[in-house]
Design a protein around this motif. Structure first.
Motif, PDB file in Angstrom:
ATOM      1  N   ALA A  59     -40.996  91.466  22.038  1.00 20.22           N
ATOM      2  CA  ALA A  59     -39.781  91.734  21.272  1.00 20.22           C
ATOM      3  C   ALA A  59     -39.252  90.417  20.711  1.00 20.22           C
ATOM      4  O   ALA A  59     -38.994  89.477  21.452  1.00 20.22           O
ATOM      5  N   MET A  60     -39.125  90.360  19.394  1.00 18.85           N
ATOM      6  CA  MET A  60     -38.609  89.157  18.751  1.00 18.85           C
ATOM      7  C   MET A  60     -37.107  89.296  18.584  1.00 18.85           C
ATOM      8  O   MET A  60     -36.610  90.349  18.229  1.00 18.85           O
ATOM      9  N   ARG A  61     -36.418  88.201  18.848  1.00 16.55           N
ATOM     10  CA  ARG A  61     -34.964  88.228  18.718  1.00 16.55           C
ATOM     11  C   ARG A  61     -34.553  87.549  17.415  1.00 16.55           C
ATOM     12  O   ARG A  61     -35.265  86.700  16.899  1.00 16.55           O
ATOM     13  N   GLU A  62     -33.413  87.938  16.920  1.00 18.43           N
ATOM     14  CA  GLU A  62     -32.875  87.310  15.716  1.00 18.43           C
ATOM     15  C   GLU A  62     -31.904  86.221  16.154  1.00 18.43           C
ATOM     16  O   GLU A  62     -30.911  86.491  16.820  1.00 18.43           O
ATOM     17  N   ASP A  63     -32.210  84.988  15.787  1.00 20.50           N
ATOM     18  CA  ASP A  63     -31.406  83.845  16.191  1.00 20.50           C
ATOM     19  C   ASP A  63     -31.208  82.940  14.979  1.00 20.50           C
ATOM     20  O   ASP A  63     -31.944  81.980  14.775  1.00 20.50           O
TER      21      ASP A  63
ATOM     22  N   GLN B 230     -41.034  78.393  19.277  1.00 18.54           N
ATOM     23  CA  GLN B 230     -40.230  79.587  19.041  1.00 18.54           C
ATOM     24  C   GLN B 230     -40.770  80.509  17.944  1.00 18.54           C
ATOM     25  O   GLN B 230     -40.151  81.528  17.664  1.00 18.54           O
TER      26      GLN B 230
ATOM     27  N   SER C 277     -41.188  84.128  19.016  1.00 22.47           N
ATOM     28  CA  SER C 277     -40.110  84.832  19.703  1.00 22.47           C
ATOM     29  C   SER C 277     -38.836  84.972  18.863  1.00 22.47           C
ATOM     30  O   SER C 277     -37.949  85.718  19.240  1.00 22.47           O
ATOM     31  N   VAL C 278     -38.749  84.259  17.737  1.00 25.11           N
ATOM     32  CA  VAL C 278     -37.559  84.329  16.884  1.00 25.11           C
ATOM     33  C   VAL C 278     -37.978  84.834  15.503  1.00 25.11           C
ATOM     34  O   VAL C 278     -38.928  84.315  14.899  1.00 25.11           O
ATOM     35  N   VAL C 279     -37.267  85.824  15.012  1.00 23.26           N
ATOM     36  CA  VAL C 279     -37.553  86.390  13.699  1.00 23.26           C
ATOM     37  C   VAL C 279     -37.311  85.339  12.623  1.00 23.26           C
ATOM     38  O   VAL C 279     -36.247  84.730  12.572  1.00 23.26           O
TER      39      VAL C 279
END
Length: 120
Positions: free
Chosen positions: A9-13, A45, A48-50
């Motif tokens: 699951a990629m997170r938006e940061d 990253q 893992s980061v959008v």
């Protein structure tokens, strides 16, 4: 043993994307941190980061392009005196574009660096 489904699951940061762009200003303080810090952020990253892969590649491409422009400016300065224009161009792009693209990253837009050679 075989792993079938490895979706992470990629997170938006967006703040991390902004920090990645603004970390280029570490060149002013350290001389090399503007390449090292975004490279580390991008490599650690990007999965893992959008949007980190796209933004990180753009930052690294800009930094490598600026290094190339500065190196090319030395012989041009000695031979033709035109290297100063290349250095001025690199300085303006290196100071303005990280801010522009940090704002673009905060707004969720794709990065766009003017005068960048695409290495990655």
């Amino acid at each position: 043993m075989e792993l079938v489904n490895q979706q992470v699951a990629m997170r938006e940061d967006r703040q991390l994307l902004v920090i990645t762009h603004l970390s280029q200003y570490l060149d002013i303080i350290t001389g090399f941190g503007g390449l090292v810090v975004p490279l580390i952020l991008w490599l650690t990253q990007k999965e893992s980061v959008v949007g980190m892969n796209e933004h990180g590649r753009s930052v690294i491409n800009l930094q490598l392009s600026l290094i190339l422009y500065i190196i090319m400016g030395f012989p041009l300065l000695i031979l033709l005196g035109a290297g100063i224009f290349l250095w001025i161009f690199a300085g303006i792009v290196g100071m303005v574009m990280p801010i522009v693209n940090a704002v673009r990253a905060n707004n969720g837009e794709s990065p766009s660096y003017f005068g960048t050679i695409r290495f990655f």
